[in-house]
Design an enzyme around this catalytic site. Structure first.
Site, PDB file in Angstrom:
ATOM      1  N   HIS A  51       0.839  -1.212   0.000  1.00  0.00           N
ATOM      2  CA  HIS A  51       0.000   0.000   0.000  1.00  0.00           C
ATOM      3  C   HIS A  51       0.867   1.252   0.000  1.00  0.00           C
ATOM      4  CE1 HIS A  51      -3.731   2.178   0.327  1.00  0.00           C
ATOM      5  NE2 HIS A  51      -3.306   2.860   1.382  1.00  0.00           N
ATOM      6  N   HIS A  73       0.919   5.530  -1.431  1.00  0.00           N
ATOM      7  CA  HIS A  73       0.496   6.715  -2.185  1.00  0.00           C
ATOM      8  C   HIS A  73       1.780   7.530  -2.336  1.00  0.00           C
ATOM      9  CE1 HIS A  73      -3.691   5.776  -1.062  1.00  0.00           C
ATOM     10  NE2 HIS A  73      -3.278   5.714   0.185  1.00  0.00           N
ATOM     11  N   ARG A 129      -5.480  15.193   6.391  1.00  0.00           N
ATOM     12  CA  ARG A 129      -6.022  15.010   5.039  1.00  0.00           C
ATOM     13  C   ARG A 129      -6.098  16.345   4.287  1.00  0.00           C
ATOM     14  NH1 ARG A 129     -11.859  12.593   3.118  1.00  0.00           N
ATOM     15  NH2 ARG A 129     -12.537  14.555   3.995  1.00  0.00           N
ATOM     16  N   TYR A 145      -5.082   7.729  -7.208  1.00  0.00           N
ATOM     17  CA  TYR A 145      -6.382   8.345  -7.512  1.00  0.00           C
ATOM     18  C   TYR A 145      -6.296   9.755  -8.108  1.00  0.00           C
ATOM     19  CZ  TYR A 145      -5.493   9.694  -2.631  1.00  0.00           C
ATOM     20  OH  TYR A 145      -4.906  10.129  -1.467  1.00  0.00           O
ATOM     21  N   HIS A 195     -11.777   3.550  -3.542  1.00  0.00           N
ATOM     22  CA  HIS A 195     -11.084   4.320  -2.514  1.00  0.00           C
ATOM     23  C   HIS A 195     -11.509   3.922  -1.104  1.00  0.00           C
ATOM     24  CE1 HIS A 195     -10.108   7.549   0.269  1.00  0.00           C
ATOM     25  NE2 HIS A 195      -9.007   7.630  -0.437  1.00  0.00           N
ATOM     26  N   ARG A 216     -16.669   5.621   1.872  1.00  0.00           N
ATOM     27  CA  ARG A 216     -17.026   7.040   1.790  1.00  0.00           C
ATOM     28  C   ARG A 216     -17.100   7.500   0.341  1.00  0.00           C
ATOM     29  NH1 ARG A 216     -12.442   7.434   5.090  1.00  0.00           N
ATOM     30  NH2 ARG A 216     -11.345   8.650   3.514  1.00  0.00           N
ATOM     31  N   HIS A 221      -9.537   0.961   1.030  1.00  0.00           N
ATOM     32  CA  HIS A 221      -9.362   1.376   2.427  1.00  0.00           C
ATOM     33  C   HIS A 221     -10.613   0.950   3.198  1.00  0.00           C
ATOM     34  CE1 HIS A 221      -6.928   4.817   0.518  1.00  0.00           C
ATOM     35  NE2 HIS A 221      -6.058   4.213   1.292  1.00  0.00           N
ATOM     36  N   GLU A 263     -10.593   2.595   8.534  1.00  0.00           N
ATOM     37  CA  GLU A 263      -9.375   3.209   9.072  1.00  0.00           C
ATOM     38  C   GLU A 263      -9.718   4.080  10.272  1.00  0.00           C
ATOM     39  OE1 GLU A 263      -7.198   5.559   6.242  1.00  0.00           O
ATOM     40  OE2 GLU A 263      -5.497   5.874   7.593  1.00  0.00           O
ATOM     41  N   HIS A 298      -5.787  -1.286   5.997  1.00  0.00           N
ATOM     42  CA  HIS A 298      -5.951  -0.833   7.384  1.00  0.00           C
ATOM     43  C   HIS A 298      -6.775  -1.826   8.204  1.00  0.00           C
ATOM     44  CE1 HIS A 298      -3.910   2.794   6.375  1.00  0.00           C
ATOM     45  NE2 HIS A 298      -4.857   3.201   5.550  1.00  0.00           N
ATOM     46  N   ASP A 326       2.038   3.124   2.969  1.00  0.00           N
ATOM     47  CA  ASP A 326       0.947   4.083   2.844  1.00  0.00           C
ATOM     48  C   ASP A 326       1.413   5.518   2.613  1.00  0.00           C
ATOM     49  OD1 ASP A 326      -1.484   5.345   2.902  1.00  0.00           O
ATOM     50  OD2 ASP A 326      -2.087   4.661   4.882  1.00  0.00           O
TER      51      ASP A 326
HETATM   52 ZN    ZN Z   1      -4.005   4.752   1.865  1.00  0.00          ZN
END
Ligand code: ZN
Length: 450
Positions: free
Chosen positions: A64, A66, A87, A126, A215, A218, A241, A244, A278, A329
């Site tokens: 995992h 990003h 975030r 993404y 993703h 959500r 995900h 988490e 997660h 991650d």
């Molecule tokens: Zn992630």
């Protein structure tokens, strides 16, 4: 690049992890495509062998990543906050990426990853479109940037083309999420399928493949989940995900009456091709469902600590039948040995007991546990497997005196002396074989962003 038609050199290791433990004096040979042809134990080195005097482990799998989150390392600790305030900072970085700058950043991040001992990575991607959501003239510009970065760094990439359609349950995408969205699940499936075809034409599948991700609950509406379950080729690895943060679970239960895992089970998504990333906040039923379906759970312990997510029930998941893999991650830490140690440490902190995972189980989590997540056989030294390995120095200040089968509990990426991918040495002593010093490379890529 070496001559692709010639066999790679043979490697001889003083000690190596083969099967389920350490054996002495191991010689490994490979075919020109980098597939292992033989592993012989208890033998001396031949004259032209590359001799590895440390302890050799299979290459680590980073299930995992990003890549652009690396831009945030060491800059997010002022003023406290939570996952949700972090975030906001992450969205700011996401909004600055363009194909050229992202290729430079990702090349440096993957070079750091390789030099630290990861030989495969699943990139959960993404940021597909322009920052305002408009399409690039070259529709796969960002995806090709990541693939070129992986090829330059010599890491095996599984690009997880991610479906991201909503900003929450019944909530539209926010302006900063606009570049993530494809509008509908049908448009995502179509773009993703074109991407898979064009990447297969352009890149060697031993090094670059395209798989899929949703993703989170959500970001992907309930109706879209069952469309993906029925329409996405079942052989393609699918990541998501899952649970988490407690707030995600609460929103999901409020909107659907089910936990995220319960919702995924009802949609028919849980299976051995599924990777739940997660899986931190789970009910006992969630644990049973993930285990019974043979899902891989990708834990990211250093990120979960850094973001204050919590400690996932790794031991319970493994006992229920889930496969445990590891990911870095957001890259606050890029270090396969530390990530593996953090898995065990989380369990110790949560249970008050030691040795919650055996060295063999920890080795699996670091290596072969990630095979289904990256969609390729990897993580063991055996004939027919890819020749991906790392040599760890057992005589450093950190590791001297350690049992060679327990260096994941004492060493760090600083002790990774040699990294081999497909039979070729890609890094030595933290330095990338073709890209050089990874710190300078990262600094340059970041300077060029500002
Ligand atoms: Zn992630």
């Amino acid at each position: 690049m070496s001559d692709a038609s010639a066999s790679p050199p043979a490697f001889w290791a003083a000690r190596a992890w083969v099967g389920d433990g350490i054996v002495d004096r191991v010689r490994v040979t490979a075919a020109p495509d980098g597939t292992i042809t033989s592993v012989v134990t208890g033998v001396d080195a031949a004259t032209d062998d590359i001799r590895l005097s440390g302890v050799v482990y299979p290459g680590a799998v980073n299930a995992h990543s990003h890549a652009f989150h690396r831009l945030l390392r060491g800059r997010t600790h002022d003023g406290g906050g939570s996952f949700w305030t972090w975030r906001e900072l992450m969205y700011r970085e996401a909004g600055r990426l363009e194909p050229e700058s992202y290729e430079r950043v990702a090349t440096a991040v993957y070079a750091e990853m390789v030099a630290s001992g990861f030989t495969s990575v699943a990139e959960f991607h993404y940021a597909h479109h322009r920052p305002d959501g408009a399409r690039y003239a070259e529709p796969h510009a960002m995806e090709r940037a990541l693939a070129r970065a992986a090829v330059a760094a010599g890491i095996r990439l599984t690009l997880l083309d991610t479906c991201y359609l909503a900003g929450g349950f019944g909530v539209e995408l926010s302006p900063e999420q606009a570049r993530f969205g494809d509008g509908s699940v049908g448009s995502w499936l179509e773009r993703s399928s074109r991407l898979r075809e064009s990447m297969a034409d352009e890149f060697d599948p031993r090094f670059v493949t395209v798989a899929a991700a949703l993703h989170s609950v959500r970001a992907v509406p309930v109706a879209a989940l069952s469309v993906v379950a029925s329409e996405l080729d079942p052989t393609i690895p699918l990541h998501m995900h899952v649970s988490e943060q407690p707030a995600e679970n609460e929103d999901c239960v409020r909107a659907t009456g089910l936990t995220p895992v319960g919702l995924l089970q009802r949609a028919g998504l849980l299976s051995p091709r599924f990777s739940a990333v997660h899986a931190t906040h789970l009910s006992d039923d969630d644990v049973e469902l993930l285990g019974a379906s043979g899902t891989t759970v990708v834990m990211c312990p250093t990120t979960e600590a850094d973001l204050g997510d919590g400690i996932g029930p790794a031991r319970a998941l493994r006992d229920a039948g889930a496969v445990i893999a590891l990911g870095t991650d957001q890259h606050a830490v890029v270090d396969p040995l530390l990530e593996t140690r953090a898995l065990e440490h989380g369990e110790r902190l949560g249970s008050g007991r030691r040795g919650r995972f055996s060295p063999g189980e920890l080795m699996q989590a670091m290596t072969s546990g990630g095979s289904a997540s990256v969609g390729r056989q990897t993580g063991s030294l055996a004939a027919g497997q890819p020749l991906d390995l790392i040599e760890v120095d057992p005589r450093s200040a950190r590791t001297a005196g350690s049992d060679p089968g327990q260096l994941m509990l004492t060493g760090t990426a600083s002790d990774v002396a040699t990294v081999v991918v497909a039979g070729r040495v890609v890094a030595r002593d933290g330095r990338h074989a073709t890209l050089g010093d990874t710190g300078s490379l990262l600094q340059r890529a970041m300077d060029e962003m500002s």
